[in-house]
Design a protein around this motif. Structure first.
Motif, PDB file in Angstrom:
ATOM      1  N   THR A 291       0.577   1.891   7.793  1.00  0.00           N
ATOM      2  CA  THR A 291       0.988   0.765   6.943  1.00  0.00           C
ATOM      3  C   THR A 291       0.230   0.664   5.629  1.00  0.00           C
ATOM      4  O   THR A 291       0.527  -0.213   4.814  1.00  0.00           O
ATOM      5  CB  THR A 291       0.807  -0.558   7.714  1.00  0.00           C
ATOM      6  OG1 THR A 291      -0.574  -0.695   8.087  1.00  0.00           O
ATOM      7  CG2 THR A 291       1.668  -0.570   8.972  1.00  0.00           C
TER       8      THR A 291
ATOM      9  N   ASN B  12      -1.189   1.398   1.804  1.00  0.00           N
ATOM     10  CA  ASN B  12      -0.531   1.731   0.546  1.00  0.00           C
ATOM     11  C   ASN B  12      -1.366   2.671  -0.323  1.00  0.00           C
ATOM     12  O   ASN B  12      -0.964   2.978  -1.444  1.00  0.00           O
ATOM     13  CB  ASN B  12      -0.229   0.450  -0.242  1.00  0.00           C
ATOM     14  CG  ASN B  12       0.764  -0.436   0.475  1.00  0.00           C
ATOM     15  OD1 ASN B  12       1.790   0.041   0.959  1.00  0.00           O
ATOM     16  ND2 ASN B  12       0.452  -1.724   0.570  1.00  0.00           N
TER      17      ASN B  12
ATOM     18  N   ALA C  76       0.497   7.053   6.585  1.00  0.00           N
ATOM     19  CA  ALA C  76       1.172   6.132   5.670  1.00  0.00           C
ATOM     20  C   ALA C  76       1.746   6.858   4.458  1.00  0.00           C
ATOM     21  O   ALA C  76       2.766   6.449   3.904  1.00  0.00           O
ATOM     22  CB  ALA C  76       0.200   5.038   5.223  1.00  0.00           C
TER      23      ALA C  76
ATOM     24  N   ARG D 264       5.127   7.960   5.457  1.00  0.00           N
ATOM     25  CA  ARG D 264       6.055   6.825   5.469  1.00  0.00           C
ATOM     26  C   ARG D 264       6.508   6.461   4.063  1.00  0.00           C
ATOM     27  O   ARG D 264       7.669   6.131   3.833  1.00  0.00           O
ATOM     28  CB  ARG D 264       5.374   5.612   6.129  1.00  0.00           C
ATOM     29  CG  ARG D 264       6.181   4.319   6.052  1.00  0.00           C
ATOM     30  CD  ARG D 264       5.333   3.123   6.457  1.00  0.00           C
ATOM     31  NE  ARG D 264       4.139   2.995   5.635  1.00  0.00           N
ATOM     32  CZ  ARG D 264       4.122   2.443   4.417  1.00  0.00           C
ATOM     33  NH1 ARG D 264       5.239   1.989   3.872  1.00  0.00           N
ATOM     34  NH2 ARG D 264       2.995   2.360   3.752  1.00  0.00           N
ATOM     35  N   GLU D 265       5.581   6.542   3.115  1.00  0.00           N
ATOM     36  CA  GLU D 265       5.899   6.127   1.749  1.00  0.00           C
ATOM     37  C   GLU D 265       6.627   7.218   0.961  1.00  0.00           C
ATOM     38  O   GLU D 265       7.486   6.917   0.129  1.00  0.00           O
ATOM     39  CB  GLU D 265       4.603   5.745   1.016  1.00  0.00           C
ATOM     40  CG  GLU D 265       4.835   5.262  -0.403  1.00  0.00           C
ATOM     41  CD  GLU D 265       3.537   4.845  -1.066  1.00  0.00           C
ATOM     42  OE1 GLU D 265       3.209   5.407  -2.118  1.00  0.00           O
ATOM     43  OE2 GLU D 265       2.851   3.947  -0.511  1.00  0.00           O
ATOM     44  N   ARG D 266       6.341   8.506   1.249  1.00  0.00           N
ATOM     45  CA  ARG D 266       6.849   9.580   0.383  1.00  0.00           C
ATOM     46  C   ARG D 266       7.776  10.573   1.101  1.00  0.00           C
ATOM     47  O   ARG D 266       8.093  11.597   0.521  1.00  0.00           O
ATOM     48  CB  ARG D 266       5.668  10.354  -0.209  1.00  0.00           C
ATOM     49  CG  ARG D 266       4.752   9.526  -1.107  1.00  0.00           C
ATOM     50  CD  ARG D 266       5.478   9.025  -2.322  1.00  0.00           C
ATOM     51  NE  ARG D 266       4.604   8.335  -3.241  1.00  0.00           N
ATOM     52  CZ  ARG D 266       4.047   8.896  -4.306  1.00  0.00           C
ATOM     53  NH1 ARG D 266       4.298  10.165  -4.578  1.00  0.00           N
ATOM     54  NH2 ARG D 266       3.257   8.200  -5.093  1.00  0.00           N
TER      55      ARG D 266
END
Length: 432
Positions: free
Chosen positions: A66, A68, A91, A94-96
């Motif tokens: 989770t 950033n 994470a 998850r973001e990229r």
């Protein structure tokens, strides 16, 4: 007449099966510990795997999904698992992950590469699996033009004109199959389509688009990247290099001096030059040999170079299969009165390709992994995008998580090709 002493008059009672037969211990003894050398290697290997899993599993599961940024990720891991714990920062995946898959392709147009991938599976189905209807082969021939239009966009009239010419060429040239063979017919259709595309499609497309403008939003090549780019280059190179490799292999074994010399020269050139050198040629030098003002897409140039490179290695693998066939197979086709092309198509090539399956699939797996080299010439494949992600100040310093994700994706593609190769070998097995 006396009875022979060696003739048994009663059946021997059934013996009890070995105590360990069919058990896990029996399998281990038969496969891993059947000799002192095998036992030593098994112990070393199991110890090494256990140590790697002992290190990897805590790192992978004591992680953060989770955060950033990398700093926030490390803070969450220390707060949740302890100050001395070093865990994975998933994470960033998850973001990229969308960027690693699609590159910089517009987010609102993700449906186009997704649809192209699904249609690719449908187009490959009649080629890979004999139980699929042969009627889908016509769609397989049309798919390259449809896939190009879906990915790059533009006017639909160019695709419609090429597909219409392709269907008409098959209809007009199909009578040649009975006389000259399927291969000659396919070569004629391909040549007719290339000439039509070079000299007639552009003006007719402009004419029809001016009358009725239909099409998709254009996406430039510099927005392609990630596994979408690797799949485009890899699959196109694999599909196109196999027929080219067959032709080069047949040319190298030809009795015609010019054909044999050209084939040998091409194959030896390809095998003697690294792929990265050819990619630099496609990236920088190829435009020098084109007419002024010619726009030749960089991805198309890379696809052509990769296809030619792979075809040279596939040709040598197939030549090995041709050389492995007994000379009696060639003599049998001659005795049946078959001409050269029918002999190759009906007798020789099916057996040579069956022998060559492991080598061909190994070449294809290597080709798909070699698509990562395009990052050297500025195309953002998954490895190129990983460098761009690590250049972001929020994720500067993260390495292993990106490489693990990329490795898993590549492994999924390559493992699927390997398993299909084994399935094909089992299906074509005819015994000895």
């Amino acid at each position: 007449m006396g009875q022979s002493g060696f003739v048994r008059k009663t059946m021997v009672p059934a013996a009890a099966p070995p105590m360990l037969e069919g058990t896990v211990i029996g399998w281990l003894r038969a496969n891993l510990f059947n000799s002192w050398l095998n036992s030593a290697l098994s112990v070393v290997f199991v110890t090494a795997v256990a140590y790697l899993l002992w290190q990897f599993i805590p790192w992978a599961f004591k992680s953060s999904w989770t955060a950033n940024s990398l700093v926030e990720c490390r803070q969450q891991i220390k707060a949740g698992f302890g100050e001395d714990v070093s865990g994975a920062c998933w994470a960033v995946i998850r973001e990229r992950y969308l960027q690693l898959i699609y590159g910089f392709y517009p987010a609102d147009l993700y449906w186009r590469p997704n649809l192209t991938f699904v249609l690719m599976l449908i187009a490959l189905a009649p080629v890979l699996f004999p139980t699929v209807s042969r009627k889908l082969l016509l769609f397989s021939c049309m798919y390259p033009f449809l896939g190009y239009w879906l990915l790059w966009g533009g006017s639909i009239w160019g695709v419609a004109l090429v597909v219409a010419e392709l269907a008409l060429a098959f209809y007009l040239l199909s009578p040649l199959t009975a006389r000259f063979g399927l291969l000659i017919t396919i070569v004629g259709v391909v040549l007719a389509t290339v000439l039509w595309w070079l000299f007639a499609v552009a003006p007719l497309q402009s004419l029809f688009h001016g009358i009725l403008p239909l099409g998709l939003r254009a996406v430039p090549s510099n927005q392609f990247g990630g596994f979408t780019l690797s799949t485009i280059i890899g699959v196109t190179g694999i599909v196109a290099s196999l027929p080219l490799g067959i032709l080069w292999a047949l040319g190298r074994r030809s009795d015609m001096l010019i054909v044999r010399s050209i084939s040998v020269g091409f194959i030896e050139l390809i095998r003697g030059v690294p792929l990265i050198t050819l990619l630099f040629v496609a990236s920088t030098l190829l435009n020098i040999f084109l007419p002024p003002g010619t726009s030749f897409d960089i991805i198309l140039r890379v696809v052509i170079v990769v296809t030619l490179f792979s075809s040279g290695y596939v040709a040598e693998v197939i030549r090995g299969g041709l050389a492995a066939l007994p000379v009696g197979q060639y003599e049998a086709s001659d005795a049946l009165g078959l001409d050269y092309w029918k002999s190759m198509r009906l007798v020789v090539l099916p057996q040579a390709l069956k022998i060559s399956i492991p080598g061909i699939v190994s070449s294809f797996i290597g080709l798909f992994k070699d698509t990562t080299l395009v990052s050297i010439i500025g195309l953002l494949d998954p490895l190129g995008l990983s460098n761009a992600i690590r250049a972001d100040s929020a994720w500067n310093g993260i390495v292993w998580e990106l490489y693990v994700f990329i490795a898993v994706m590549f492994f999924a593609f390559c493992f699927a090709m390997s398993r299909y190769s084994m399935h094909l070998e089992r299906r074509l097995e005819t015994g000895h």
